[in-house]
Design a protein around this motif. Structure first.
Motif, PDB file in Angstrom:
ATOM      1  N   THR A  28       6.970 -19.020  -8.079  1.00 22.98           N
ATOM      2  CA  THR A  28       5.924 -18.019  -8.184  1.00 22.98           C
ATOM      3  C   THR A  28       6.443 -16.850  -8.997  1.00 22.98           C
ATOM      4  OG1 THR A  28       6.622 -16.979  -6.116  1.00 22.98           O
ATOM      5  CG2 THR A  28       4.874 -18.640  -5.970  1.00 22.98           C
ATOM      6  N   VAL A  29       5.543 -16.248  -9.742  1.00 21.10           N
ATOM      7  CA  VAL A  29       5.901 -15.085 -10.538  1.00 21.10           C
ATOM      8  C   VAL A  29       5.672 -13.840  -9.686  1.00 21.10           C
ATOM      9  CG1 VAL A  29       5.406 -13.765 -12.614  1.00 21.10           C
ATOM     10  CG2 VAL A  29       5.276 -16.274 -12.660  1.00 21.10           C
ATOM     11  N   GLN A  30       6.728 -13.113  -9.433  1.00 18.01           N
ATOM     12  CA  GLN A  30       6.617 -11.917  -8.614  1.00 18.01           C
ATOM     13  C   GLN A  30       6.085 -10.757  -9.449  1.00 18.01           C
ATOM     14  OE1 GLN A  30       7.135 -11.828  -5.317  1.00 18.01           O
ATOM     15  NE2 GLN A  30       7.529 -14.029  -5.453  1.00 18.01           N
ATOM     16  N   PRO A  31       5.138 -10.038  -8.935  1.00 18.62           N
ATOM     17  CA  PRO A  31       4.623  -8.884  -9.695  1.00 18.62           C
ATOM     18  C   PRO A  31       5.718  -7.838  -9.882  1.00 18.62           C
ATOM     19  CG  PRO A  31       3.782  -8.857  -7.441  1.00 18.62           C
ATOM     20  CD  PRO A  31       4.484 -10.166  -7.621  1.00 18.62           C
ATOM     21  N   SER A  32       5.671  -7.170 -11.018  1.00 19.01           N
ATOM     22  CA  SER A  32       6.640  -6.116 -11.303  1.00 19.01           C
ATOM     23  C   SER A  32       6.329  -4.883 -10.468  1.00 19.01           C
ATOM     24  CB  SER A  32       6.606  -5.767 -12.786  1.00 19.01           C
ATOM     25  OG  SER A  32       5.370  -5.139 -13.109  1.00 19.01           O
ATOM     26  N   THR A  33       7.278  -3.949 -10.476  1.00 19.02           N
ATOM     27  CA  THR A  33       7.047  -2.680  -9.786  1.00 19.02           C
ATOM     28  C   THR A  33       5.823  -1.970 -10.351  1.00 19.02           C
ATOM     29  OG1 THR A  33       9.394  -2.400  -9.269  1.00 19.02           O
ATOM     30  CG2 THR A  33       8.035  -0.404  -9.327  1.00 19.02           C
ATOM     31  N   ALA A  34       5.718  -1.973 -11.694  1.00 15.59           N
ATOM     32  CA  ALA A  34       4.567  -1.313 -12.319  1.00 15.59           C
ATOM     33  C   ALA A  34       3.268  -1.991 -11.911  1.00 15.59           C
ATOM     34  CB  ALA A  34       4.716  -1.310 -13.831  1.00 15.59           C
ATOM     35  N   ASP A  35       3.258  -3.326 -11.851  1.00 14.97           N
ATOM     36  CA  ASP A  35       2.044  -4.042 -11.456  1.00 14.97           C
ATOM     37  C   ASP A  35       1.632  -3.696 -10.025  1.00 14.97           C
ATOM     38  OD1 ASP A  35       1.803  -5.291 -13.903  1.00 14.97           O
ATOM     39  OD2 ASP A  35       2.859  -7.103 -13.277  1.00 14.97           O
ATOM     40  N   LEU A  36       2.604  -3.635  -9.133  1.00 12.12           N
ATOM     41  CA  LEU A  36       2.288  -3.304  -7.746  1.00 12.12           C
ATOM     42  C   LEU A  36       1.732  -1.891  -7.632  1.00 12.12           C
ATOM     43  CD1 LEU A  36       5.393  -4.892  -5.978  1.00 12.12           C
ATOM     44  CD2 LEU A  36       3.018  -5.626  -5.722  1.00 12.12           C
ATOM     45  N   LEU A  37       2.305  -0.976  -8.387  1.00 11.37           N
ATOM     46  CA  LEU A  37       1.811   0.401  -8.349  1.00 11.37           C
ATOM     47  C   LEU A  37       0.441   0.529  -9.007  1.00 11.37           C
ATOM     48  CD1 LEU A  37       5.113   2.372  -9.027  1.00 11.37           C
ATOM     49  CD2 LEU A  37       3.898   2.118  -6.859  1.00 11.37           C
ATOM     50  N   THR A  38       0.167  -0.304 -10.017  1.00 11.97           N
ATOM     51  CA  THR A  38      -1.185  -0.323 -10.598  1.00 11.97           C
ATOM     52  C   THR A  38      -2.207  -0.711  -9.540  1.00 11.97           C
ATOM     53  OG1 THR A  38      -0.337  -0.897 -12.790  1.00 11.97           O
ATOM     54  CG2 THR A  38      -2.652  -1.345 -12.361  1.00 11.97           C
ATOM     55  N   GLY A  39      -1.854  -1.714  -8.731  1.00 16.82           N
ATOM     56  CA  GLY A  39      -2.748  -2.113  -7.653  1.00 16.82           C
ATOM     57  C   GLY A  39      -2.992  -1.001  -6.659  1.00 16.82           C
ATOM     58  N   VAL A  40      -1.979  -0.153  -6.436  1.00 14.71           N
ATOM     59  CA  VAL A  40      -2.133   0.995  -5.548  1.00 14.71           C
ATOM     60  C   VAL A  40      -3.067   2.032  -6.163  1.00 14.71           C
ATOM     61  CG1 VAL A  40      -0.884   3.024  -4.719  1.00 14.71           C
ATOM     62  CG2 VAL A  40       0.017   0.754  -4.270  1.00 14.71           C
ATOM     63  N   LEU A  41      -2.863   2.323  -7.454  1.00 19.63           N
ATOM     64  CA  LEU A  41      -3.642   3.369  -8.116  1.00 19.63           C
ATOM     65  C   LEU A  41      -5.089   2.972  -8.346  1.00 19.63           C
ATOM     66  CD1 LEU A  41      -1.100   4.594 -10.811  1.00 19.63           C
ATOM     67  CD2 LEU A  41      -2.001   5.953  -8.935  1.00 19.63           C
ATOM     68  N   LEU A  42      -5.311   1.721  -8.743  1.00 18.08           N
ATOM     69  CA  LEU A  42      -6.640   1.293  -9.179  1.00 18.08           C
ATOM     70  C   LEU A  42      -7.331   0.366  -8.192  1.00 18.08           C
ATOM     71  CD1 LEU A  42      -5.880   0.675 -12.966  1.00 18.08           C
ATOM     72  CD2 LEU A  42      -6.729   2.740 -11.865  1.00 18.08           C
ATOM     73  N   GLY A  43      -6.677   0.030  -7.092  1.00 21.73           N
ATOM     74  CA  GLY A  43      -7.299  -0.821  -6.090  1.00 21.73           C
ATOM     75  C   GLY A  43      -6.825  -2.254  -6.200  1.00 21.73           C
ATOM     76  N   ALA A  44      -6.872  -2.948  -5.083  1.00 24.35           N
ATOM     77  CA  ALA A  44      -6.375  -4.331  -5.050  1.00 24.35           C
ATOM     78  C   ALA A  44      -7.138  -5.239  -5.998  1.00 24.35           C
ATOM     79  CB  ALA A  44      -6.457  -4.862  -3.616  1.00 24.35           C
ATOM     80  N   ASP A  45      -8.400  -4.946  -6.233  1.00 23.94           N
ATOM     81  CA  ASP A  45      -9.232  -5.775  -7.115  1.00 23.94           C
ATOM     82  C   ASP A  45      -9.412  -5.087  -8.471  1.00 23.94           C
ATOM     83  OD1 ASP A  45     -10.668  -8.030  -7.719  1.00 23.94           O
ATOM     84  OD2 ASP A  45     -12.530  -7.331  -6.803  1.00 23.94           O
ATOM     85  N   PHE A  46      -8.333  -4.471  -8.964  1.00 24.06           N
ATOM     86  CA  PHE A  46      -8.484  -3.605 -10.138  1.00 24.06           C
ATOM     87  C   PHE A  46      -8.865  -4.379 -11.389  1.00 24.06           C
ATOM     88  CE2 PHE A  46      -3.999  -4.782 -10.242  1.00 24.06           C
ATOM     89  CZ  PHE A  46      -3.750  -5.015 -11.587  1.00 24.06           C
TER      90      PHE A  46
END
Length: 630
Positions: free
Chosen positions: A8-26
């Motif tokens: 599995t491809v693990q999301p990067s730190t930036a990707d995880l924080l994008t999900g925080v900023l813009l919502g899980a369904d961003f």
């Protein structure tokens, strides 16, 4: 490398924080807008007069409309409208303004008031006519319930006569000129019938063709407004007749015999119903401010990494971001920008979950967040502009429009001070002291409370959360005490006595809500770098607010003298931690490369924007000048 089905491809730190900023369904919520602003029609054009930029904004509005699967669906969806403002705001503030008016205030009000009717909206959905909204008057802004434009029922013709009775009743700042094409407006007017004032209603009124105002309508352009060019106008009516179907929701108000179901006792409620789109509009203003602040901060961080300065004796060239005096304000701004974004998401979720019982509370939170987020955005944008020096004053580098654009958001949908004052009035009498906490015994200044327990650790987010609660309680308690000391027979004197402290309480409430947004977001992240980065931002955000209020917290026994002394060092450590990851943090903003490429100082080759094809450096070494005569 061989990839198996179990990899599995693990999301990067930036990707995880994008999900925080813009919502899980961003990707579903924001992907359309990210792609749209990356396309050629939305790339930043060179220069242009204000009229050319205004024409471009309306051209882009039509391109946007053709890209939608349904303009009505967009108008009915506060989350989609917020996303529109979040992404278009940094690209073209004028477009954002006219799009927000057309889809949210105009189409949204039509859908809200005329639900179940067969009114034909095809001209507006097809953008053959652009919608605008006429509520504010020259003499009536935050007191729009007192507006003076009248719509008098004409029983013989079964319609209404719209009239502007004086200069103060002219509609102020709607985009009603023929620029961009024919316009139709929703006009807020006082409905008069048979000598009775039935309160403020909305009327659908054609205003212009593509050349001029229609008969009975007078439109005059206002002086140029600071910021992006929008065709703000003064609009008035000279006994303009419109049919009965111009009245929105007329089936619920106007009977077949011309009788009205509304009464004078309902006038306040009727007005609030007429301007019901203000609340989604406030959410959109928060979104626009948060998106603009993120974009400005991203540019400032990138420029600070590219701009090289002398590092001192023997150190050579270093990026200006290496200096604490430069990266410190940007690190603080980063903590604030995340807080703004998280509070916006929290408020949007809260508004969508509202019920009839808690609608007023949800509306108040929307208002508090709008004021706080737009004010914070102004501070962040101005700071970032200054960190980029003179180059950020040039229009081609994108920041000047955002500096002035956020001023519009501060005023739009209710001036910030007015909406916070209303929230303060609602909250300060209702505010109650927080339940007692045994760890909050008053301290004696030595680091211990009378009961022998320390009040908490500055590194503990739960303790910081209690301190934020305490700041809010302190200010509302002061407001109540001041109100009680004032003469009880003069409401204005009592309010004036309490309002200063109550407004500070509203500010503290916004900080607490933003801090709780951090807490909720942290709970969604797995252990790892992303969670650590967000925790650092959370603590920096909270500590800086605690430091601003440390005197009050010390006096109330919530902090010890030793902790007050430790605050600067704890803050400095967090600034260093956040600054070390600033580049990765701005990657989480998910700004398209095309957007950043349009702002020269966002790129490492920013100096090439100033290249001169005829410069001597392109012709080789200039010939040496002959020696001067002796």
């Amino acid at each position: 490398m061989t990839v198996t089905l179990t990899d599995t491809v693990q999301p990067s730190t930036a990707d995880l924080l994008t999900g925080v900023l813009l919502g899980a369904d961003f990707r579903r919520e924001h992907g359309f807008w990210q792609r749209l602003i990356s396309t050629e029609p939305f790339r930043r054009p060179p220069g242009g007069t204000p009229e050319e930029r205004l024409s471009l904004a309306y051209d882009r509005l039509r391109i946007l409309n053709r890209s939608l699967d349904s303009g009505a669906r967009l108008a009915a969806d506060p989350r989609a409208l917020a996303a529109l403002h979040e992404w278009l705001g940094p690209v073209d503030p004028a477009l954002t303004t006219v799009a927000g008016i057309h889809y949210s205030l105009f189409l949204g009000s039509l859908l809200d008031h005329d639900a179940g009717t067969d009114r034909d909206l095809s001209d507006f959905l097809g953008m053959r006519r652009i919608g605008t909204f006429l509520c504010t008057e020259v003499a009536h802004g935050n007191d729009a319930a007192s507006l003076e434009t009248t719509a008098t029922y004409d029983r013989e013709r079964d319609g209404f006569v719209l009239h502007t009775p004086n200069a103060g009743a002219q509609k102020f700042m709607p985009n009603t000129s023929p620029a961009g094409g024919p316009k139709t407006g929703l006009v807020a007017a006082r409905l008069l019938a048979d000598g009775t004032d039935h309160g403020v209603h909305l009327f659908l009124v054609p205003l212009t063709d593509d050349v001029q105002a229609l008969p009975g309508v007078r439109v005059r352009r206002l002086p140029a407004r600071m910021g992006s060019p929008v065709d703000h106008c003064l609009t008035s009516f000279d006994r303009l007749f419109v049919g009965r179907d111009a009245l929105l929701g007329e089936g619920r108000v106007l009977g077949g015999d011309g009788g009205f179901s509304s009464t004078p006792a309902d006038r306040r409620r009727r007005f609030l119903t007429s301007i019901g789109r203000v609340t989604p509009g406030r959410i959109s203003m928060s979104a626009c401010a948060a998106g603009s602040a993120r974009a400005t901060l991203a540019v400032a961080v990138r420029y600070g990494g590219h701009r090289m300065v002398s590092g001192g004796r023997g150190a050579g060239q270093i990026p200006v971001n290496a200096h604490r005096t430069h990266h410190g304000p940007l690190a603080s701004a980063m903590a604030t920008v995340f807080a703004m974004s998280l509070l916006h998401r929290r408020v949007l979720d809260r508004w969508e979950r509202r019920t009839g019982e808690d609608r007023a509370e949800a509306e108040r939170l929307v208002a508090v967040a709008k004021g706080w987020i737009t004010w914070q955005a102004r501070a962040v944008i101005v700071e970032c502009r200054e960190r980029c020096g003179a180059q950020a004053l040039l229009e081609n580098n994108g920041m000047t429009e955002l500096v002035t654009g956020v001023e519009g958001a501060i005023t739009a949908e209710g001036d910030n001070l007015a909406v916070h004052a209303k929230a303060a009035a609602d909250m300060f009498f209702a505010a109650e002291p927080a339940p007692g906490d045994p760890s909050q015994d008053p301290a004696d200044g030595t680091g211990n409370t009378p009961s022998g327990r320390t009040p908490g650790e500055l590194a503990d987010p739960r303790f910081l959360g209690r301190l934020l609660d305490a700041v809010e309680e302190i200010w509302f308690t002061r407001a109540r005490k001041r109100a009680l000391r004032a003469p009880h027979d003069d409401a204005l004197v009592r309010w004036n006595a309490a309002s200063g402290a109550a407004l500070r309480g509203v500010e503290a409430h916004a900080y607490r809500q933003a801090a709780e947004g951090y807490t909720e977001a942290l709970a969604t992240l797995p252990e790892g770098d992303a969670r650590e980065r967000l925790a650092e931002l959370q603590r920096l955000f909270a500590l800086q607010w605690v430091a601003r209020n440390s005197g009050d917290l010390l006096a109330a026994g919530h902090l010890t003298a030793q902790q007050v002394d430790e605050l600067p060092e704890a803050t400095e450590e967090l600034i260093a931690a956040v600054a070390a990851h600033a580049t990765e943090l701005v990657e989480s903003f998910a700004l398209p490369d095309e957007l950043l490429a349009d702002w020269p100082i966002a790129g490492a080759d920013y100096a090439e924007a100033y290249d001169d094809a005829d410069g001597s450096w392109h012709r080789g070494q200039a010939k040496a000048s002959p020696p001067a005569a002796r």
